[in-house]
Design a protein around this motif. Structure first.
Motif, PDB file in Angstrom:
ATOM      1  N   ARG A  70       0.873  -1.171   0.000  1.00 36.17           N
ATOM      2  CA  ARG A  70       0.000   0.000   0.000  1.00 36.17           C
ATOM      3  C   ARG A  70       0.912   1.223   0.000  1.00 36.17           C
ATOM      4  N   VAL A  72       1.322   4.557   1.062  1.00 36.97           N
ATOM      5  CA  VAL A  72       0.635   5.396   2.045  1.00 36.97           C
ATOM      6  C   VAL A  72       1.634   6.264   2.796  1.00 36.97           C
ATOM      7  N   GLN A  95      -3.367   7.550   1.103  1.00 37.59           N
ATOM      8  CA  GLN A  95      -2.988   6.525   0.121  1.00 37.59           C
ATOM      9  C   GLN A  95      -3.171   7.066  -1.292  1.00 37.59           C
ATOM     10  N   HIS A 106      -5.571  -8.487   0.381  1.00 36.05           N
ATOM     11  CA  HIS A 106      -5.155  -9.043   1.671  1.00 36.05           C
ATOM     12  C   HIS A 106      -6.278  -8.831   2.676  1.00 36.05           C
ATOM     13  N   HIS A 108      -6.908  -8.275   7.204  1.00 38.25           N
ATOM     14  CA  HIS A 108      -6.319  -8.120   8.536  1.00 38.25           C
ATOM     15  C   HIS A 108      -7.429  -7.889   9.540  1.00 38.25           C
ATOM     16  N   ARG A 114     -12.083   4.260   4.392  1.00 41.18           N
ATOM     17  CA  ARG A 114     -11.487   5.171   3.396  1.00 41.18           C
ATOM     18  C   ARG A 114     -12.416   6.360   3.261  1.00 41.18           C
ATOM     19  N   ASP A 161      -7.001   6.986   4.740  1.00 41.40           N
ATOM     20  CA  ASP A 161      -7.226   5.701   5.394  1.00 41.40           C
ATOM     21  C   ASP A 161      -7.347   5.928   6.891  1.00 41.40           C
ATOM     22  N   LEU A 163      -7.664   3.529  10.402  1.00 46.66           N
ATOM     23  CA  LEU A 163      -7.679   2.163  10.944  1.00 46.66           C
ATOM     24  C   LEU A 163      -7.613   2.204  12.468  1.00 46.66           C
TER      25      LEU A 163
END
Ligand code: GTQ
Length: 349
Positions: A70, A72, A95, A106, A108, A114, A161, A163
């Motif tokens: 990514r 970022v 990003q 992927h 996680h 976003r 982004d 998280l």
């Protein structure tokens, strides 16, 4: 009291004996642990879009998505250097995905959101459904869902982004897995989750987990019009103006289990009231311009600037301009409320 305790030679010798056994006296640290009010290590800060934007094109020239996974730029709180964290619980990054690029699939355990800042025509795919992203769209990538990004347009696409990665790291609950292929094959038509879950109706023949929102994309056009319609009939909150929450329609709560996200409108020529609360907030300017007074200091923001208000820091919104000021924000309050950790007060009232 403290100095007497610590200058006593016999006590010092005793503390050293304790340390050898991985023990420690509570009484020397008690007041740093049980503080009357929160003492975040994160500090208030503002990242200016003007400074970030040229560095994104430079990153495109320097590193491919293939190499980076990514691409970022992480917004690192000055109080949390080296921790890849904007607050003690939240991560934020910008990003960029250039034309023709793929950010491979992927998953996680960290939940991700976003908020699209610039460019049209890139997609995020989550659980086999693609959504083409437009500026201002709010897109969720909930815990442990496969996701990849691709840009089949002629322009770079840029987004914020958010998280819960620092929280997941603190809980030692980070799991990560690469997908066996570069991208997910589209398994559902575009707009599928919107038709299923975002219309005030639901498919009566299927169920979905209420842990997170089943809606993939909350389009800006809808959110923006909602703000305008609400503003026509209501002043909104004394602290936040007209503010809407991106909800999980299955629970009525936050779209992600750990992160709550909002879009808000601060009306022209308005000064809202100050308040403070536990939980930290990341703001991103969307339209117009405004000021967030954080701990008494004015931070004048413009479009795509990112600002952070750590836990319990007083803040208020101002809009000295003739146009409405639109802000996106996300917070960690879903990690506090269920456990009795959320508090709010208006210091000046
Ligand atoms: O786009 O999946 O900023 O996995 C950090 C970790 C973005 C992503 C980030 C990620 C992603």
């Amino acid at each position: 009291m403290r100095t007497v305790l610590e200058s006593d030679a016999r006590r010092q010798a005793y503390y050293e004996k304790l340390a050898d056994l991985h023990l420690g006296p509570l009484w020397t640290v008690f007041r740093d642990l049980l503080t009357p009010t929160p003492r975040p290590r994160a500090v208030p800060y503002q990242w200016r879009w003007q400074s970030i934007r040229p560095l994104l094109d430079e990153a495109v020239a320097l590193v491919s998505t293939e190499e980076a996974e990514r691409r970022v730029l992480v917004l690192e709180n000055p109080g949390l250097e080296g921790e890849s964290a904007i607050t003690q619980t939240l991560y934020a990054g910008i990003q960029i995905i250039a034309p023709g690029e793929v950010a491979r699939a992927h998953r996680h355990t960290a939940n991700a959101l976003r908020f699209i800042l610039e460019g049209e025509g890139a997609f995020t795919a989550v659980g086999g459904e693609r959504t083409i992203m437009h500026p201002g769209d709010f897109v969720v990538t909930p815990t442990w869902t496969w996701h990849d990004h691709g840009n089949q347009s002629q322009q770079s696409v840029i987004w914020l982004d958010g998280l819960d990665l620092p929280a997941a790291l603190a809980l030692a609950a980070v799991f990560y897995e690469p997908y066996p292929e570069e991208s997910q094959l589209p398994g559902r038509p575009e707009g599928d989750s919107r038709w299923r879950w975002a219309q005030g109706m639901r498919p009566a023949f299927e169920s979905a987990t209420s842990l997170y929102s089943p809606i993939l994309n909350y389009p800006y056009a809808i959110a923006r019009e909602t703000l305008e319609r609400l503003a026509a009939t209501s002043p909104g909150s004394p602290y936040d103006g007209v503010i809407i929450q991106y909800i999980n329609p299955l629970s009525g709560g936050p779209a992600l289990p750990t992160i709550d996200a909002y879009l808000q409108r601060i009306g022209p020529k308005s000064s809202l009231q100050a308040h403070r609360h536990s939980g930290s907030t990341v703001y991103c300017g969307v339209e117009g311009a405004g000021v967030i007074e954080i701990d008494g200091r004015p931070y004048a923001w413009e479009g795509h600037d990112v600002l952070v208000v750590p836990s319990w820091v007083p803040h208020r919104h101002l809009n000295p301009h003739n146009e409405p000021a639109i802000l996106f924000s996300f917070t960690d309050t879903p990690l506090l409320r269920p456990f009795g950790l959320y508090r709010e007060e208006a210091p000046e009232s």
